[in-house]
Design an enzyme around this catalytic site. Structure first.
Site, PDB file in Angstrom:
ATOM      1  N   ARG A 185     -39.624  21.892  -9.111  1.00 16.43           N
ATOM      2  CA  ARG A 185     -39.375  22.008 -10.554  1.00 16.43           C
ATOM      3  C   ARG A 185     -40.649  22.401 -11.303  1.00 16.43           C
ATOM      4  NH1 ARG A 185     -37.124  16.380 -11.437  1.00 16.43           N
ATOM      5  NH2 ARG A 185     -36.976  16.901 -13.638  1.00 16.43           N
ATOM      6  N   ARG A 239     -39.700   7.520 -12.148  1.00 16.84           N
ATOM      7  CA  ARG A 239     -38.763   7.464 -13.280  1.00 16.84           C
ATOM      8  C   ARG A 239     -37.449   6.797 -12.868  1.00 16.84           C
ATOM      9  NH1 ARG A 239     -37.827  12.752 -16.656  1.00 16.84           N
ATOM     10  NH2 ARG A 239     -37.622  13.680 -14.598  1.00 16.84           N
ATOM     11  N   ARG A 295     -32.810   9.691 -10.404  1.00 15.74           N
ATOM     12  CA  ARG A 295     -32.156  11.003 -10.378  1.00 15.74           C
ATOM     13  C   ARG A 295     -32.362  11.670  -9.025  1.00 15.74           C
ATOM     14  NH1 ARG A 295     -34.391  13.843 -15.809  1.00 15.74           N
ATOM     15  NH2 ARG A 295     -34.302  15.616 -14.399  1.00 15.74           N
ATOM     16  N   LYS A 324     -41.068  14.139 -22.557  1.00 12.99           N
ATOM     17  CA  LYS A 324     -40.241  14.684 -23.643  1.00 12.99           C
ATOM     18  C   LYS A 324     -39.120  13.709 -24.017  1.00 12.99           C
ATOM     19  CE  LYS A 324     -39.179  18.435 -21.335  1.00 12.99           C
ATOM     20  NZ  LYS A 324     -39.880  18.116 -20.075  1.00 12.99           N
ATOM     21  N   ARG A 371     -35.725  27.277 -21.685  1.00 10.75           N
ATOM     22  CA  ARG A 371     -36.587  27.208 -20.506  1.00 10.75           C
ATOM     23  C   ARG A 371     -36.847  28.573 -19.903  1.00 10.75           C
ATOM     24  NH1 ARG A 371     -35.000  21.567 -18.926  1.00 10.75           N
ATOM     25  NH2 ARG A 371     -36.114  20.964 -17.052  1.00 10.75           N
TER      26      ARG A 371
HETATM   27  P1  ADP Z   1     -39.393  14.490 -19.451  1.00  5.77           P
HETATM   28  O1  ADP Z   1     -38.241  14.209 -20.391  1.00  5.77           O
HETATM   29  O2  ADP Z   1     -40.443  15.361 -20.059  1.00  5.77           O
HETATM   30  O3  ADP Z   1     -38.946  14.966 -18.119  1.00  5.77           O
HETATM   31  P2  ADP Z   1     -39.684  11.577 -19.428  1.00  5.77           P
HETATM   32  O4  ADP Z   1     -39.781  11.206 -20.871  1.00  5.77           O
HETATM   33  O5  ADP Z   1     -38.401  11.279 -18.730  1.00  5.77           O
HETATM   34  O6  ADP Z   1     -40.143  13.099 -19.192  1.00  5.77           O
HETATM   35  O7  ADP Z   1     -40.909  10.838 -18.692  1.00  5.77           O
HETATM   36  C1  ADP Z   1     -41.079  10.949 -17.273  1.00  5.77           C
HETATM   37  C2  ADP Z   1     -41.511   9.598 -16.727  1.00  5.77           C
HETATM   38  O8  ADP Z   1     -42.826   9.278 -17.209  1.00  5.77           O
HETATM   39  C3  ADP Z   1     -40.612   8.432 -17.143  1.00  5.77           C
HETATM   40  O9  ADP Z   1     -40.518   7.547 -16.056  1.00  5.77           O
HETATM   41  C4  ADP Z   1     -41.350   7.801 -18.328  1.00  5.77           C
HETATM   42  O10 ADP Z   1     -41.084   6.406 -18.437  1.00  5.77           O
HETATM   43  C5  ADP Z   1     -42.808   8.063 -17.968  1.00  5.77           C
HETATM   44  N1  ADP Z   1     -43.650   8.317 -19.151  1.00  5.77           N
HETATM   45  C6  ADP Z   1     -43.313   8.964 -20.293  1.00  5.77           C
HETATM   46  N2  ADP Z   1     -44.369   9.023 -21.133  1.00  5.77           N
HETATM   47  C7  ADP Z   1     -45.401   8.408 -20.503  1.00  5.77           C
HETATM   48  C8  ADP Z   1     -46.788   8.155 -20.839  1.00  5.77           C
HETATM   49  N3  ADP Z   1     -47.304   8.563 -22.011  1.00  5.77           N
HETATM   50  N4  ADP Z   1     -47.551   7.509 -19.943  1.00  5.77           N
HETATM   51  C9  ADP Z   1     -47.033   7.138 -18.733  1.00  5.77           C
HETATM   52  N5  ADP Z   1     -45.746   7.335 -18.357  1.00  5.77           N
HETATM   53  C10 ADP Z   1     -44.950   7.960 -19.229  1.00  5.77           C
HETATM   54  P1  AMP Z   2     -34.297  17.915 -17.296  1.00  3.77           P
HETATM   55  O1  AMP Z   2     -33.468  16.701 -17.521  1.00  3.77           O
HETATM   56  O2  AMP Z   2     -34.683  18.593 -18.556  1.00  3.77           O
HETATM   57  O3  AMP Z   2     -35.471  17.642 -16.390  1.00  3.77           O
HETATM   58  O4  AMP Z   2     -33.366  18.971 -16.524  1.00  3.77           O
HETATM   59  C1  AMP Z   2     -32.828  18.677 -15.261  1.00  3.77           C
HETATM   60  C2  AMP Z   2     -32.246  19.930 -14.623  1.00  3.77           C
HETATM   61  O5  AMP Z   2     -31.151  20.430 -15.428  1.00  3.77           O
HETATM   62  C3  AMP Z   2     -33.191  21.114 -14.496  1.00  3.77           C
HETATM   63  O6  AMP Z   2     -34.025  21.039 -13.337  1.00  3.77           O
HETATM   64  C4  AMP Z   2     -32.199  22.285 -14.411  1.00  3.77           C
HETATM   65  O7  AMP Z   2     -31.575  22.366 -13.145  1.00  3.77           O
HETATM   66  C5  AMP Z   2     -31.130  21.851 -15.422  1.00  3.77           C
HETATM   67  N1  AMP Z   2     -31.480  22.320 -16.789  1.00  3.77           N
HETATM   68  C6  AMP Z   2     -31.768  21.559 -17.872  1.00  3.77           C
HETATM   69  N2  AMP Z   2     -32.042  22.314 -18.947  1.00  3.77           N
HETATM   70  C7  AMP Z   2     -31.939  23.614 -18.528  1.00  3.77           C
HETATM   71  C8  AMP Z   2     -32.137  24.869 -19.156  1.00  3.77           C
HETATM   72  N3  AMP Z   2     -32.496  24.985 -20.435  1.00  3.77           N
HETATM   73  N4  AMP Z   2     -31.925  26.000 -18.403  1.00  3.77           N
HETATM   74  C9  AMP Z   2     -31.553  25.926 -17.129  1.00  3.77           C
HETATM   75  N5  AMP Z   2     -31.386  24.755 -16.460  1.00  3.77           N
HETATM   76  C10 AMP Z   2     -31.577  23.608 -17.156  1.00  3.77           C
END
Ligand code: ADP
Ligand code: AMP
Length: 218
Positions: free
Chosen positions: A171, A127, A160, A13, A88
């Protein structure tokens, strides 16, 4: 264009959001980024959120809804916005409906980025994120030009606290239990577009772009 990105943690995302907001010139509203910034700054919000985040649990709805309401009321959201990581829970989705109504807006499209669980763990564990500009990388799938350094702002990258394997599994469980019903909520409204996220970043982007172009009236 008022858009929501849904999908499990690690689905891509944030990665797609970087390109969406550049292309369509709308603000990226990531509740995860907002909470992490608050934790770093040691604010009251950060203190409330930190323990939930580190445990892989959701921050309570009333806290989360409050910060989103305030953010969506800011003038840079007038031309549209991209919500990432919110709503969420169904309670959050219902609250968002109320916020939209009070602002005279509506959610036009919900992009659901789907990726199987077994792929996701590797994405999450590899990541690396930038503390300063929130850009995301992956040690294998999207490495920065210089190891450990953000291409965009030159700051060091970090892993993270909630991106370790044990917390990642927790998660995913929370996502299945609490966030999957949110998808049904929007499917019933007829606004969901499903995107296969288990492909290269550019292949995913092609579908995302196609899905959003018809809503872009700027
Ligand atoms: P989210 O925001 O949904 O948690 P991220 O965009 O941070 O996910 O992506 C999670 C990890 O996967 C990051 O390390 C990112 O670089 C990697 N990633 C994102 N899209 C792809 C893809 N299409 N193929 C492989 N790795 C990806
Ligand atoms: P994310 O960066 O989206 O993976 O979110 C990281 C963490 O932030 C999650 O595991 C939750 O602990 C908190 N968080 C983010 N968005 C929300 C949401 N909409 N509702 C509750 N907790 C959230």
């Amino acid at each position: 264009m008022n858009v929501i990105l849904v999908g499990p943690p690690g689905a891509g995302k944030g990665t797609q959001a970087e390109t969406i907001v550049q292309t369509f010139r709308i603000p990226h509203i990531s509740t995860g980024d907002m909470f992490r910034d608050a934790v770093r700054q040691g604010t009251e919000l950060g203190k409330k959120a930190q323990e939930y985040m580190n445990a892989g649990k959701l921050v309570p709805d009333e806290v989360t809804i409050g910060i989103v309401k305030e953010r969506l009321s800011q003038p840079d959201c007038d031309r549209g916005f991209l919500l990432d990581g919110f709503p969420r829970t169904v309670v959050q989705a219902e609250a968002l409906d109320g916020i939209m109504e009070s602002l005279g807006k509506r959610i036009e499209v919900v992009l659901n980025i789907a990726v199987p669980d077994e792929i996701i763990i590797e994405r999450i564990v590899g990541r690396r994120s930038c503390k300063k500009c929130n850009a995301v990388y992956h040690v294998k799938f999207n490495p920065p030009k210089v190891e450990g350094i953000c291409d965009k702002c030159g700051e060091p990258l970090f892993q993270r606290a909630d991106d370790r394997e044990e917390t990642a599994a927790q998660r995913l469980k929370v996502y299945a239990e609490q966030t999957n019903p949110v998808l049904d909520f929007y499917v019933k409204k007829g606004v969901v577009v499903n995107i296969d996220g288990n492909r290269s970043r550019s292949a995913v982007w092609e579908d995302v772009k196609k899905a959003l172009e018809s809503y872009d009236n700027n």
